[in-house]
Enzyme design. Structure first.
Site, PDB file in Angstrom:
ATOM      1  N   HIS A 124      67.366 -39.702   1.473  1.00 51.64           N
ATOM      2  CA  HIS A 124      65.965 -39.293   1.662  1.00 51.64           C
ATOM      3  C   HIS A 124      65.118 -39.931   0.558  1.00 51.64           C
ATOM      4  O   HIS A 124      64.407 -39.226  -0.170  1.00 51.64           O
ATOM      5  CB  HIS A 124      65.803 -37.765   1.620  1.00 51.64           C
ATOM      6  CG  HIS A 124      66.251 -37.075   2.873  1.00 51.64           C
ATOM      7  ND1 HIS A 124      66.510 -35.721   2.928  1.00 51.64           N
ATOM      8  CD2 HIS A 124      66.480 -37.544   4.112  1.00 51.64           C
ATOM      9  CE1 HIS A 124      66.886 -35.396   4.149  1.00 51.64           C
ATOM     10  NE2 HIS A 124      66.877 -36.475   4.885  1.00 51.64           N
ATOM     11  N   HIS A 134      69.840 -35.782  16.962  1.00 48.29           N
ATOM     12  CA  HIS A 134      68.832 -35.765  15.890  1.00 48.29           C
ATOM     13  C   HIS A 134      68.340 -37.199  15.723  1.00 48.29           C
ATOM     14  O   HIS A 134      69.151 -38.137  15.742  1.00 48.29           O
ATOM     15  CB  HIS A 134      69.520 -35.254  14.625  1.00 48.29           C
ATOM     16  CG  HIS A 134      68.673 -35.182  13.398  1.00 48.29           C
ATOM     17  ND1 HIS A 134      67.333 -34.882  13.394  1.00 48.29           N
ATOM     18  CD2 HIS A 134      69.012 -35.342  12.086  1.00 48.29           C
ATOM     19  CE1 HIS A 134      66.893 -34.874  12.153  1.00 48.29           C
ATOM     20  NE2 HIS A 134      67.876 -35.161  11.344  1.00 48.29           N
ATOM     21  N   GLU A 183      66.644 -38.648  13.150  1.00 54.53           N
ATOM     22  CA  GLU A 183      66.424 -39.230  11.821  1.00 54.53           C
ATOM     23  C   GLU A 183      67.220 -40.537  11.704  1.00 54.53           C
ATOM     24  O   GLU A 183      68.262 -40.722  12.349  1.00 54.53           O
ATOM     25  CB  GLU A 183      66.825 -38.235  10.723  1.00 54.53           C
ATOM     26  CG  GLU A 183      66.259 -38.644   9.371  1.00 54.53           C
ATOM     27  CD  GLU A 183      66.287 -37.537   8.314  1.00 54.53           C
ATOM     28  OE1 GLU A 183      66.809 -36.438   8.588  1.00 54.53           O
ATOM     29  OE2 GLU A 183      65.770 -37.804   7.210  1.00 54.53           O
ATOM     30  N   ASP A 203      69.299 -41.943   9.803  1.00 57.06           N
ATOM     31  CA  ASP A 203      70.730 -42.045   9.492  1.00 57.06           C
ATOM     32  C   ASP A 203      71.610 -41.804  10.713  1.00 57.06           C
ATOM     33  O   ASP A 203      72.791 -42.133  10.690  1.00 57.06           O
ATOM     34  CB  ASP A 203      71.129 -41.115   8.340  1.00 57.06           C
ATOM     35  CG  ASP A 203      70.635 -39.699   8.496  1.00 57.06           C
ATOM     36  OD1 ASP A 203      69.645 -39.481   9.203  1.00 57.06           O
ATOM     37  OD2 ASP A 203      71.242 -38.787   7.890  1.00 57.06           O
ATOM     38  N   HIS A 259      67.779 -29.604  10.919  1.00 57.85           N
ATOM     39  CA  HIS A 259      66.678 -29.280  10.028  1.00 57.85           C
ATOM     40  C   HIS A 259      65.350 -29.924  10.453  1.00 57.85           C
ATOM     41  O   HIS A 259      64.365 -29.854   9.710  1.00 57.85           O
ATOM     42  CB  HIS A 259      67.020 -29.758   8.597  1.00 57.85           C
ATOM     43  CG  HIS A 259      67.115 -31.245   8.440  1.00 57.85           C
ATOM     44  ND1 HIS A 259      66.245 -31.931   7.623  1.00 57.85           N
ATOM     45  CD2 HIS A 259      67.896 -32.174   8.994  1.00 57.85           C
ATOM     46  CE1 HIS A 259      66.521 -33.208   7.657  1.00 57.85           C
ATOM     47  NE2 HIS A 259      67.520 -33.384   8.492  1.00 57.85           N
ATOM     48  N   ASP A 295      73.666 -32.560  11.460  1.00 64.60           N
ATOM     49  CA  ASP A 295      73.584 -32.349  10.007  1.00 64.60           C
ATOM     50  C   ASP A 295      74.209 -31.027   9.547  1.00 64.60           C
ATOM     51  O   ASP A 295      74.703 -30.934   8.413  1.00 64.60           O
ATOM     52  CB  ASP A 295      72.123 -32.374   9.552  1.00 64.60           C
ATOM     53  CG  ASP A 295      71.582 -33.791   9.404  1.00 64.60           C
ATOM     54  OD1 ASP A 295      72.360 -34.699   9.066  1.00 64.60           O
ATOM     55  OD2 ASP A 295      70.374 -33.983   9.624  1.00 64.60           O
ATOM     56  N   TYR A 311      74.438 -29.757  -0.081  1.00 62.46           N
ATOM     57  CA  TYR A 311      73.705 -30.149   1.127  1.00 62.46           C
ATOM     58  C   TYR A 311      72.851 -28.990   1.628  1.00 62.46           C
ATOM     59  O   TYR A 311      71.657 -29.140   1.921  1.00 62.46           O
ATOM     60  CB  TYR A 311      74.708 -30.585   2.209  1.00 62.46           C
ATOM     61  CG  TYR A 311      74.087 -31.332   3.352  1.00 62.46           C
ATOM     62  CD1 TYR A 311      74.072 -32.724   3.360  1.00 62.46           C
ATOM     63  CD2 TYR A 311      73.495 -30.664   4.408  1.00 62.46           C
ATOM     64  CE1 TYR A 311      73.492 -33.423   4.403  1.00 62.46           C
ATOM     65  CE2 TYR A 311      72.920 -31.348   5.449  1.00 62.46           C
ATOM     66  CZ  TYR A 311      72.914 -32.724   5.447  1.00 62.46           C
ATOM     67  OH  TYR A 311      72.334 -33.407   6.476  1.00 62.46           O
ATOM     68  N   HIS A 346      77.876 -35.822   8.837  1.00 65.12           N
ATOM     69  CA  HIS A 346      78.135 -36.346   7.487  1.00 65.12           C
ATOM     70  C   HIS A 346      79.422 -35.717   6.951  1.00 65.12           C
ATOM     71  O   HIS A 346      79.605 -34.492   7.032  1.00 65.12           O
ATOM     72  CB  HIS A 346      77.006 -35.971   6.509  1.00 65.12           C
ATOM     73  CG  HIS A 346      75.679 -36.575   6.842  1.00 65.12           C
ATOM     74  ND1 HIS A 346      75.428 -37.931   6.776  1.00 65.12           N
ATOM     75  CD2 HIS A 346      74.521 -36.005   7.234  1.00 65.12           C
ATOM     76  CE1 HIS A 346      74.168 -38.160   7.115  1.00 65.12           C
ATOM     77  NE2 HIS A 346      73.600 -37.008   7.410  1.00 65.12           N
TER      78      HIS A 346
HETATM   79 FE1  FEO Z   1      68.495 -35.178   9.129  1.00 62.93          FE
HETATM   80 FE2  FEO Z   1      71.554 -36.648   8.448  1.00 62.93          FE
HETATM   81  O1  FEO Z   1      69.744 -36.579   8.978  1.00 62.93           O
END
Ligand code: FEO
Length: 399
Positions: free
Chosen positions: A25, A81, A83, A85, A148, A167, A195, A228
């Site tokens: 981030h 998601h 995002e 990544d 999130h 996530d 995390y 992750h």
């Molecule tokens: Fe909210 Fe692992 O991205």
């Protein structure tokens, strides 16, 4: 690792390991142990890919897919998601399977269209309870808005009791091992806590509700495969229980002291408070902010009951090095924490009042207000007062 790995019959981990990332981030989150971007390939009568990877790793993903089955056969691309990544490789994958159906939430679709306006793709908006059959297996979706991001969702494979929650339940760890029974669980839980504390903490109330919702759905969960880090297959209950505790803001008899100092006066106060807390039977951790990683401090705060913040006054303000921690906490809104501000000053004070305002803005209840302040240097009676305050705070925490 250049090879896919079967995590169940016909279901493969096809993600990437980012050994060298040290900040996530942007500069917001320190990742001392690297991370992984996990994606899962389900080969059945119809083939599904659940999530992709960060764009710089897209060739690794594609190479793994090709070792299993030509990606042109992907029928469904699940985007849990959007995002970067996890959806960074979305265009590259769509390029390989342009007729695939994208499965995502309404907000996920809006995000994908905004991010990739040049891409034309077929899509199906899914909601909690939507079920798609692949053959022997199926995909059941659970919306998870604000866990999130507004677009977030979980994908569940009932026939394998496998939850892919993106996530949630993840950890930033780069490892050649993929499963919880192959690694040091202390490290995994430490990273899972970091995390949660730094990313998910503001959504704790939603997490409590989501865990209750999943319980009511009576889903058997034998494996949790997050996006992750390590996959939970030996003991998924460990991370589910930890999330329930963290979401409630449950804390041990533990306090975190975060401070910095100019001429050691505030530091002496910090050590006197520490002595009082410890002699009162409380676990205490002390961090000098200029030497510490604030993401690690926030992780320590996750299961603590109290946060003590100290700063001397400089230019009618707090030390600049103290501000980022408080800025983060205002956004993270930790639950059920008790705060105490302290510090030294010279010609004029003010830092301790600013600290107290910032702690209150983070929804942290103050143990005493005003907290202890010292002019110039702490005298024995000042240090005794800090020590005594530490003991009283320990008694309150142990209650
Ligand atoms: Fe909210 Fe692992 O991205």
């Amino acid at each position: 690792m250049n090879h896919p790995l079967a995590i169940a019959e016909g279901i493969y981990w096809v993600g990437a390991i980012d050994w060298n990332i040290r900040h996530f981030h942007g500069p917001a989150f320190s990742t001392h142990r690297g991370t992984t971007y996990n994606a899962y390939y389900i080969v059945d009568e119809k083939t599904a890919l659940v999530d992709t990877v960060y764009e710089p790793f897209q060739e690794e993903l594609i190479a793994k897919l090709k070792k299993i089955q030509d990606p042109v056969k992907i029928e469904y691309l699940v985007v849990n998601h959007t995002e970067n990544d996890h959806a960074g490789a979305f265009p590259a994958i769509m390029n390989l399977c342009p007729t695939a159906h994208v499965l995502c939430t309404q907000r996920g679709y809006e995000s994908l269209k905004d991010r990739y306006p040049h891409l034309d793709f077929q899509y199906t908006i899914v909601k909690t309870g939507t079920r798609i059959t692949l053959g022997k297996r199926s995909l059941l979706f659970i919306e998870a808005p604000m866990l999130h991001w507004p677009d977030s969702m979980f994908t569940y494979v009932p026939e394998e009791s496998l939850l892919m929650p993106n996530d949630a339940f993840g950890q930033h760890i780069a490892s050649s091992a993929r499963f919880d029974d192959q690694v040091d669980l202390g490290i995994v839980m430490d990273e899972a806590a970091k995390y949660y504390a730094n990313i998910l903490m503001p959504f704790s109330s939603l997490i409590t509700k989501k865990l209750e919702e999943i319980q009511k759905m009576n889903l058997e969960i034998k494996t949790i495969a997050p996006s992750h880090g390590i996959i939970w297959r030996r003991d998924p209950g460990r991370i589910l229980n930890a999330y329930a505790r963290w979401a409630e803001g449950q804390g041990a008899a533990k306090a975190v002291i975060a401070y910095d100092t100019m001429w050691l006066s505030t530091e002496r106060m910090a050590y006197a408070l520490l002595d009082g807390l410890v002699s009162g039977g409380c676990d205490a951790r002390l961090f000098k902010l200029s030497l510490s990683d604030r993401n690690d401090i926030i992780k320590e705060l996750l299961d603590a009951r109290a946060l003590l913040v100290g700063s001397p006054t400089i230019n009618n303000d707090i030390l600049p090095v103290v501000s980022p921690l408080l800025d983060d906490l205002v956004g993270l809104r930790p639950k059920n924490k008790i705060g105490l501000a302290f510090g030294a000053y010279g010609w004029g004070g003010g830092a301790q009042k600013i600290l107290e305002e910032r702690l209150k803005a983070a929804k942290i209840e103050l143990f005493v207000e005003p907290g202890p302040t010292v002019k110039w240097v702490p005298k024995p009676e000042d240090l005794q007062l800090c020590y005594q305050l530490g003991r009283e705070l320990a008694a309150r925490i142990k209650d």
